[in-house]
Design a protein around this motif. Structure first.
Motif, PDB file in Angstrom:
ATOM      1  N   ALA A 404      10.656  -9.946  -2.056  1.00 17.84           N
ATOM      2  CA  ALA A 404      11.164  -9.262  -3.327  1.00 17.84           C
ATOM      3  C   ALA A 404      11.216 -10.369  -4.709  1.00 17.84           C
ATOM      4  O   ALA A 404      11.025 -10.036  -5.771  1.00 17.84           O
ATOM      5  N   TYR A 415       7.182  -3.825  -8.420  1.00 13.69           N
ATOM      6  CA  TYR A 415       7.849  -3.858  -7.222  1.00 13.69           C
ATOM      7  C   TYR A 415       7.657  -2.743  -6.222  1.00 13.69           C
ATOM      8  O   TYR A 415       7.771  -3.038  -4.984  1.00 13.69           O
ATOM      9  N   ALA A 419       7.932  -2.736  -1.878  1.00 14.73           N
ATOM     10  CA  ALA A 419       9.164  -1.908  -1.331  1.00 14.73           C
ATOM     11  C   ALA A 419       8.720  -1.411  -0.065  1.00 14.73           C
ATOM     12  O   ALA A 419       9.507  -1.634   1.028  1.00 14.73           O
ATOM     13  N   GLN A 444      17.417  -2.212  -1.416  1.00 13.00           N
ATOM     14  CA  GLN A 444      16.188  -1.747  -2.472  1.00 13.00           C
ATOM     15  C   GLN A 444      16.858  -0.834  -3.444  1.00 13.00           C
ATOM     16  O   GLN A 444      16.271  -1.019  -4.406  1.00 13.00           O
ATOM     17  N   ARG A 445      17.938  -0.252  -3.256  1.00  9.29           N
ATOM     18  CA  ARG A 445      18.673   0.254  -4.450  1.00  9.29           C
ATOM     19  C   ARG A 445      19.058  -0.692  -5.357  1.00  9.29           C
ATOM     20  O   ARG A 445      18.770  -0.277  -6.714  1.00  9.29           O
ATOM     21  N   THR A 447      18.075  -3.663  -6.203  1.00  6.24           N
ATOM     22  CA  THR A 447      16.698  -4.178  -6.560  1.00  6.24           C
ATOM     23  C   THR A 447      16.231  -3.154  -7.830  1.00  6.24           C
ATOM     24  O   THR A 447      15.678  -3.759  -8.965  1.00  6.24           O
ATOM     25  N   THR A 455      15.107   4.499  -8.881  1.00  4.37           N
ATOM     26  CA  THR A 455      15.698   4.250  -7.529  1.00  4.37           C
ATOM     27  C   THR A 455      15.207   5.396  -6.518  1.00  4.37           C
ATOM     28  O   THR A 455      14.875   4.753  -5.249  1.00  4.37           O
ATOM     29  N   VAL A 458      11.831   3.903  -5.381  1.00  2.00           N
ATOM     30  CA  VAL A 458      11.851   2.679  -4.439  1.00  2.00           C
ATOM     31  C   VAL A 458      12.388   3.131  -3.053  1.00  2.00           C
ATOM     32  O   VAL A 458      11.915   2.556  -2.200  1.00  2.00           O
ATOM     33  N   LEU A 459      13.575   3.836  -2.999  1.00  2.55           N
ATOM     34  CA  LEU A 459      14.039   4.345  -1.783  1.00  2.55           C
ATOM     35  C   LEU A 459      13.117   4.996  -1.016  1.00  2.55           C
ATOM     36  O   LEU A 459      12.986   5.009   0.249  1.00  2.55           O
ATOM     37  N   GLN A 462      10.733   2.471   0.425  1.00  2.00           N
ATOM     38  CA  GLN A 462      11.587   1.945   1.687  1.00  2.00           C
ATOM     39  C   GLN A 462      11.366   2.738   2.821  1.00  2.00           C
ATOM     40  O   GLN A 462      11.008   2.295   3.922  1.00  2.00           O
TER      41      GLN A 462
END
Length: 523
Positions: A404, A415, A419, A444-445, A447, A455, A458-459, A462
């Motif tokens: 990261a 990013y 992820a 992850q949240r 970041t 968010t 990104v999640l 993930q």
């Protein structure tokens, strides 16, 4: 950077020994385990009691998985000795004589369905020997369902991995389903393409692009609709059913290329067993799983007796903390392995009554099971143990943090590319999409929030990466190899799925970045 390099050393060790040195998983896992213990103690301050607790958790997780392995082997050999496997293979060849399409239907579509009803390595344990019996190489027989089922892990098996992500991050599932289902649907297409690629490369994919788009498109859309209408617990299962129906329809009009036609072998083993008889073990299994999953009274009864242990909180000398937790419970009578054993017992009795067995069959089935299962059992304990030691010592987190850090500051917008790789890393190291979401969900949240990007996206990246990363789990490789006679020779399979997994995870990262850019332009 030093912590990152040291944390990566156990992974590099096991990959080098299995792929380059051609060691089996048992030897390579044991060697990497010693490397992990040394680094955890010296560089990450892991005390002896932490190592003991971590390895004890590894033994419990190994028992959970091996319950499935041994039960699946018994079921497979019971069906194979009766002639059911050859009959199923012949039936699929009759459904379509297009060999790559046969691989797609079993290694991708049927694997998705089984992930929806069972999970925990069952798709690999069931499908790998079926593909082997149809004439595919042992490596392809294992790699195809490992790759093919991975996209459906998040919403498969009652969406337990997705529920874990919701629980650990505190973000409602309704905010996560949109991007998660989109990324998984797109990744489902790439997984299907990768399965086809195994049997002929890019040319095979190009020639099957129409069936692939139709099948993957239907499964992806169905899963998206189920997830976004709040029924994500059935997303993987309904996608698998839709895929099977679509596959049957597609085979009705699809004409294979002459180079890919499977020649009939002309055998008449076991007096041409009817297909419905050959499918009986798997139909029984679906019924049993359905009863155990969707009938509360049956589920409560089977889950009444559980084996588990409570482990205390523990810390490294450097302050990395692991909360107190219980080991993954093994429901003695409701575990997926138990459901497979019930299926095996019913199938054995059925084939016995039908006159499909000769004298000494029970002993022969058991001997073949031990021969295949014992090496896998020995190799699984150190492999899972080193993964949990790495997690408990903070080594896995150091790997994610190092990755990261490459996308901080002015590169924060990129990013989403990394992820999914973090999610895949977690699944590879812990052997579980669920565990990856638990370990890295909050990371992850945070970041995403610090980077000022979505968010939810990104999640979703993930979760999708963790789902794809399940194809890399050494424990699943051991499961698959044990069913096709590759115990102790897992290196070639790891090499195939590793290259594929890295590529598909990278593609997922760029898809996530594309979704972010689209959202920014649209917003």
């Amino acid at each position: 950077m030093t912590d990152f390099l040291l944390a990566a050393l156990p992974i590099a060790t096991i990959l080098f020994l299995m792929i380059k040195a051609n060691w089996g998983a048992a030897r390579a896992g044991a060697a990497a385990w010693y490397v992990t213990v040394a680094i955890a103690m010296i560089a990450f301050g892991a005390p002896t009691d932490m190592l003991i607790i971590a390895q004890a958790k590894g033994v419990m997780l190994a028992l959970y998985i091996l319950y499935i392995v041994w039960a699946a082997l018994i079921l497979y050999f019971a069906a194979e000795e009766a002639g059911a496997i050859k009959t199923i293979g012949r039936a699929i060849r009759q459904l379509t004589d297009d060999r790559p399409l046969q691989l797609l239907i079993l290694g991708y579509v049927f694997a998705t369905f089984l992930q929806g009803v069972a999970g925990f390595g069952v798709p690999i344990a069931v499908i790998a020997p079926l593909l082997l019996g149809m004439g595919f190489s042992p490596v392809i027989a294992v790699a195809a369902p490992m790759i093919g089922h991975s996209w459906s892990v998040l919403f498969g098996n009652m969406a337990t991995s997705f529920e874990a992500l919701i629980g650990v991050t505190g973000i409602p599932g309704t905010e996560l389903t949109h991007y998660s289902a989109i990324l998984l649907g797109l990744s489902g297409f790439t997984c299907g393409a990768a399965v086809l690629w195994l049997d002929g490369g890019f040319r095979t994919v190009r020639r099957r692009i129409v069936p692939l788009v139709l099948i993957a498109g239907v499964m992806g859309v169905v899963q998206y609709l189920m997830a976004n209408y709040g029924v994500w617990t059935l997303g993987g299962l309904t996608a698998g059913i839709a895929g099977l129906v679509t596959s049957i329809i597609v085979t009705r009009f699809w004409k294979p290329h002459p180079d890919d036609v499977t020649e009939p072998n002309g055998d008449d083993d076991h007096h041409h067993m009817p297909l419905i008889e050959a499918l009986t073990p798997y139909l029984v299994f679906m019924v049993i799983v359905g009863l155990a999953t969707f009938v509360p009274q049956v589920e409560d009864f089977l889950s009444g007796l559980r084996l588990t242990f409570d482990f205390p909180a523990i810390s490294t000398d450097l302050g990395w903390n692991i909360d107190a937790e219980s080991a993954k419970p093994i429901a003695i009578f409701g575990h997926p392995g138990a459901l497979l054993l019930y299926t095996a017992a019913i199938s054995f009795a059925f084939f016995k009554i039908r006159g499909r067995y000769d004298n000494g069959i029970a002993r022969r089935i058991w001997q073949r099971t031990v021969k295949s299962g014992l090496p896998t059992s020995i190799g699984m304990v150190p492999v899972i143990g080193l993964a949990i030691i790495m997690d408990h010592a903070g080594m896995t987190y150091a790997l994610a943090e190092g990755g990261a850090a490459l996308f901080s500051g002015s590169f924060a917008i990129a990013y989403p590319v990394v992820a999914p790789a973090i999610g895949a890393l977690g699944a590879f190291m812990t052997g579980s999409t669920n565990n990856s979401n638990v370990v890295f969900g909050m990371f992850q949240r945070h970041t995403a929030e610090l980077s000022g990007i979505s968010t939810a996206l990104v999640l979703a990246a993930q979760a999708t990466g963790a789902s794809l990363g399940s194809m890399l789990a050494p424990s699943k490789i051991l499961v698959g190899c044990s069913t096709v006679g590759l115990s102790g020779k897992e290196g070639p399979v790891l090499s195939v799925v590793l290259k594929t997994g890295v590529l598909l995870t990278a593609l997922c990262g760029f898809m996530a970045l594309g979704l972010l850019l689209i959202a920014m332009v649209g917003g």
